[in-house]
Design an enzyme around this catalytic site. Structure first.
Site, short mmCIF file in Angstrom:
data_model
loop_
_atom_site.label_atom_id
_atom_site.label_comp_id
_atom_site.label_asym_id
_atom_site.label_seq_id
_atom_site.Cartn_x
_atom_site.Cartn_y
_atom_site.Cartn_z
N HIS A 66 38.65 -24.14 125.96
CA HIS A 66 39.41 -22.93 126.30
C HIS A 66 38.55 -21.96 127.10
O HIS A 66 37.35 -21.81 126.83
CB HIS A 66 39.96 -22.24 125.04
N ASP A 68 39.61 -18.71 127.46
CA ASP A 68 39.81 -17.36 126.93
C ASP A 68 38.74 -17.04 125.89
O ASP A 68 38.17 -17.92 125.24
CB ASP A 68 41.21 -17.20 126.34
N ASP A 99 31.10 -19.68 122.86
CA ASP A 99 32.47 -20.00 122.48
C ASP A 99 33.44 -19.64 123.60
O ASP A 99 34.04 -18.59 123.58
CB ASP A 99 32.83 -19.23 121.21
N GLU A 133 43.55 -20.28 123.18
CA GLU A 133 42.99 -20.75 121.90
C GLU A 133 42.64 -19.58 120.99
O GLU A 133 42.80 -19.67 119.77
CB GLU A 133 41.76 -21.61 122.16
N GLU A 134 42.14 -18.49 121.56
CA GLU A 134 41.73 -17.35 120.76
C GLU A 134 42.90 -16.42 120.41
O GLU A 134 42.72 -15.44 119.69
CB GLU A 134 40.66 -16.53 121.50
N GLU A 162 34.03 -27.02 121.03
CA GLU A 162 33.83 -25.91 120.10
C GLU A 162 32.39 -25.89 119.58
O GLU A 162 31.78 -26.95 119.38
CB GLU A 162 34.78 -26.02 118.91
N HIS A 348 31.90 -14.73 118.44
CA HIS A 348 32.75 -13.58 118.13
C HIS A 348 31.94 -12.34 117.77
O HIS A 348 32.52 -11.33 117.37
CB HIS A 348 33.73 -13.90 117.00
#
Length: 375
Positions: A66, A68, A99, A133-134, A162, A348
């Site tokens: 992903h 995003d 990520d 995805e997020e 991931e 994150h």
């Protein structure tokens, strides 16, 4: 600057906070198309997705990921601009570095090197990239998988980028994930003055024994591949904001991360029984975010483990820990799914980063996997 690091930096510069892709997928397409990939841009709702395929024969090997990212959080807490890649002490800093823009860059450069030598490889290589995805994850990978099924394309092997590693690149890969079941519980009482509790009914007090029982319940004991199911309350809302008012309703959110030792239906039934046993006047709404899945040891697990050993010298650990991933949408099609990426220690977080050496080795591992699977 190496090709992998350079591409990772280019991706980080695009502030692709979910679901806004900010041109990341077009950048990938410009790298993949000269290699012979057939490019298809797929937009569902407000979400951009990319499907790129090299070859038409089976078996089909897919890199999934992903573009995003989550919001950066408080900018003043970052040591550098989260969307201006910064290299310090062997680490690449920026939102999405781990990520998972670093992994995507490693996938692309692995394919560039592989196809420069093995353009006539067996089977096909594809990229399934989403920008959802997020976020809610309703118009991304799940829609692309449905679209592929509609035209008869089946994914045999899928390597998701991931961030799976712990301390060293490749020390852990994910061969499955727990299911995720969300519930919103609304408990009704009767609002009143705190000085006259006999004229009111406090839903917080009424719900407390039931919540204590839910928190103490052993849902299952897990199994050889999954830890036991867990229950966690994430949010509680009640009251008017005044300290002298008994609230009329209590609303709370909870989540169960469940193994294959339980099912969503069995967990829902047990929770409903517990709530009914406490006589609560309540409503319960459910959202199933994903079923548990597991890839049994086979060709893909063996290839990824072997590639990690060849590049890093490590014997990888096979795990199903952590949160959900888009692998939950791909595995039900019958695909073997493995997740391998850099360390998840800073994902994150403020000052998210990835080890540059690990990033370079990740590209080499991806290339080695292609060699094992498609030559």
């Amino acid at each position: 600057m190496t090709p992998t690091l350079e591409l990772a930096c280019e991706l980080i510069q695009r502030a692709s906070v979910t679901p806004d892709d900010q041109g990341c997928q077009q950048l990938l397409a410009t790298r993949l198309e000269p290699l012979g990939f057939q490019i298809e841009h797929l937009r569902f709702g407000d979400v951009d997705n990319l499907w790129a395929r090299h070859g038409s024969d089976g078996p089909l090997f897919v890199f999934a990921g992903h573009t995003d990212v989550v919001p950066p959080g408080p900018l003043q807490e970052w040591a550098s601009d989260p969307f201006r890649p910064d290299i310090r002490d062997g680490l690449l800093y920026g939102r999405g570095a781990a990520d998972m823009k670093g992994s995507i860059a490693a996938m692309v450069t692995a394919c560039e090197r592989f196809l420069a030598i093995h353009d006539k490889h067996a089977g096909s290589i594809a990229f399934l990239i989403t920008s959802d995805e997020e976020g809610p994850a309703v118009d991304g990978t799940v829609k692309v998988v449905e679209w592929l099924a509609g035209r008869g394309e089946n994914i045999d092997w899928c390597l998701v980028g991931e961030p799976s590693s712990q301390q060293q690149l490749g020390d852990m890969i994910k061969i499955g994930r727990r299911g995720s079941l969300n519930g919103t519980l609304t408990v009704h009482g009767r609002q009143g003055h705190v000085a006259y509790p006999h004229l009111a009914e406090n839903p917080i007090h009424r719900a407390a024994p039931a919540l204590a029982e839910l928190a103490a319940t052993e849902w299952d004991q897990g199994n050889d591949h999954f830890p036991p199911t867990t229950f966690q309350i994430s949010n509680i809302r009640a009251g008017t904001g005044a300290s002298n008012v008994i609230p009329g309703t209590l609303e709370l959110d909870f989540n169960l991360r469940f193994s294959t030792a339980s099912s969503a239906a069995s967990l829902q039934a047990r929770i409903q029984d517990i709530l009914s046993g406490h006589g609560l006047d309540c409503e319960l709404d459910w959202t199933l975010s994903g079923q548990p899945f597991q890839t049994e040891p086979g060709a893909l697990v063996t290839a990824v483990s072997s590639a990690i050993r060849d590049v890093t010298g490590l014997e990888t650990e096979l795990s199903t820990s952590g949160g959900t991933s888009d692998g939950r949408f791909i595995a039900p099609t019958g695909s073997q799914v493995v997740e391998l990426g850099p360390s998840n220690a800073t994902i994150h977080q403020v000052n998210e980063n990835v080890n540059i050496d690990h990033l370079e080795n990740l590209s080499l591992v991806y290339e080695k996997v292609l060699e094992i699977m498609l030559i």
